[in-house]
Design a protein around this motif. Structure first.
Motif, PDB file in Angstrom:
ATOM      1  N   TYR A  54      39.686  26.143  35.194  1.00 31.41           N
ATOM      2  CA  TYR A  54      39.483  26.400  33.770  1.00 31.41           C
ATOM      3  C   TYR A  54      40.096  27.723  33.319  1.00 31.41           C
ATOM      4  CZ  TYR A  54      36.406  22.532  34.636  1.00 31.41           C
ATOM      5  OH  TYR A  54      35.918  21.309  35.024  1.00 31.41           O
ATOM      6  N   GLU A  55      40.977  28.274  34.149  1.00 32.27           N
ATOM      7  CA  GLU A  55      41.680  29.507  33.805  1.00 32.27           C
ATOM      8  C   GLU A  55      42.376  29.329  32.457  1.00 32.27           C
ATOM      9  OE1 GLU A  55      42.794  33.417  34.538  1.00 32.27           O
ATOM     10  OE2 GLU A  55      41.796  32.192  36.035  1.00 32.27           O
TER      11      GLU A  55
ATOM     12  N   PHE B 190      34.933  33.190  29.522  1.00 32.41           N
ATOM     13  CA  PHE B 190      36.267  32.894  30.016  1.00 32.41           C
ATOM     14  C   PHE B 190      36.189  32.129  31.329  1.00 32.41           C
ATOM     15  CE2 PHE B 190      36.358  36.868  27.635  1.00 32.41           C
ATOM     16  CZ  PHE B 190      37.288  36.556  26.646  1.00 32.41           C
ATOM     17  N   GLY B 191      36.906  31.002  31.396  1.00 31.35           N
ATOM     18  CA  GLY B 191      36.906  30.174  32.600  1.00 31.35           C
ATOM     19  C   GLY B 191      37.774  30.767  33.696  1.00 31.35           C
ATOM     20  N   SER B 192      37.581  30.233  34.906  1.00 31.57           N
ATOM     21  CA  SER B 192      38.397  30.635  36.048  1.00 31.57           C
ATOM     22  C   SER B 192      38.773  29.386  36.834  1.00 31.57           C
ATOM     23  CB  SER B 192      37.635  31.633  36.929  1.00 31.57           C
ATOM     24  OG  SER B 192      36.476  31.022  37.460  1.00 31.57           O
ATOM     25  N   GLY B 193      39.653  29.558  37.818  1.00 26.50           N
ATOM     26  CA  GLY B 193      40.057  28.422  38.642  1.00 26.50           C
ATOM     27  C   GLY B 193      40.670  27.323  37.805  1.00 26.50           C
TER      28      GLY B 193
ATOM     29  N   VAL C 249      31.615  32.278  34.955  1.00 27.36           N
ATOM     30  CA  VAL C 249      32.480  32.776  33.888  1.00 27.36           C
ATOM     31  C   VAL C 249      32.538  34.300  33.866  1.00 27.36           C
ATOM     32  CG1 VAL C 249      32.151  30.768  32.377  1.00 27.36           C
ATOM     33  CG2 VAL C 249      30.561  32.692  32.214  1.00 27.36           C
ATOM     34  N   THR C 250      33.585  34.801  33.249  1.00 18.73           N
ATOM     35  CA  THR C 250      33.676  36.203  32.868  1.00 18.73           C
ATOM     36  C   THR C 250      33.321  36.240  31.391  1.00 18.73           C
ATOM     37  OG1 THR C 250      35.439  36.580  34.476  1.00 18.73           O
ATOM     38  CG2 THR C 250      35.225  38.189  32.696  1.00 18.73           C
TER      39      THR C 250
ATOM     40  N   VAL D 291      33.943  25.406  31.152  1.00 15.18           N
ATOM     41  CA  VAL D 291      34.166  26.690  31.833  1.00 15.18           C
ATOM     42  C   VAL D 291      32.931  27.079  32.656  1.00 15.18           C
ATOM     43  CG1 VAL D 291      35.841  27.511  30.138  1.00 15.18           C
ATOM     44  CG2 VAL D 291      33.429  28.122  29.866  1.00 15.18           C
TER      45      VAL D 291
ATOM     46  N   ARG E  59      35.834  27.305  40.145  1.00 13.59           N
ATOM     47  CA  ARG E  59      36.027  28.514  40.963  1.00 13.59           C
ATOM     48  C   ARG E  59      36.690  28.208  42.254  1.00 13.59           C
ATOM     49  NH1 ARG E  59      32.449  33.457  40.288  1.00 13.59           N
ATOM     50  NH2 ARG E  59      33.713  33.915  38.558  1.00 13.59           N
TER      51      ARG E  59
END
Length: 150
Positions: free
Chosen positions: A97-98, A92-95, A63-64, A144, A150
């Protein structure tokens, strides 16, 4: 005395900046080497700077984050201090989970010590014990934190 309050605030703020920027080596500017940090579920009690750095690095990898600090009370007694600091942590999620976020609301209850360093021109404080107390349930999508995102 004002220098001590500012130094303590800077120490606690450095924590947020270090983990949000994923520069976990900077946690040596926050914690003593023998820190005991109770992060509650799911991380629980961590012992020592090395374990804190490793566990936070691993758990926050997917996560960020933004750890925003707010209300704070500091009580200094000689070379020791107690501090309570409210926080809002956004993950904050990515991929996959963006656009999805998990929020945590809580407070850091810290015990700090003033450390002596010959070269220091101002007081240096480190957290020797931390207790993270959540002030309610997590809000958002805990997925997330899943690596497949990712």
């Amino acid at each position: 005395m004002a220098e001590d309050y500012n130094a303590i605030r800077n120490t606690i703020s450095t924590y947020s900046l270090a983990i949000d920027s994923k520069v976990f080596g900077r946690l040596s500017q926050v914690f003593t080497t023998d820190v005991v940090a109770n992060y509650s579920e799911p991380l629980n009690v961590l012992r020592g700077l090395t374990q804190v750095q490793a566990v936070l690095q691993q758990s926050l990898a997917p996560v960020t984050t933004q750890h925003a600090l707010s209300t704070q009370v500091i009580d200094i007694n000689g070379d020791s201090a107690n501090s309570t600091t409210y926080l809002t942590a956004s993950h904050f999620g990515s991929g996959l989970y963006e656009g999805q976020v998990l929020y945590a609301y809580g407070r850091y209850v810290d015990q700090l010590v003033r450390v002596s360093q010959a070269y220091a021109k101002r007081p240096i404080w480190r957290v020797k014990a931390r207790n993270l107390v959540y002030l309610g349930p997590f809000i958002g999508n805990s997925s997330v934190f899943s690596s497949p995102g990712r």
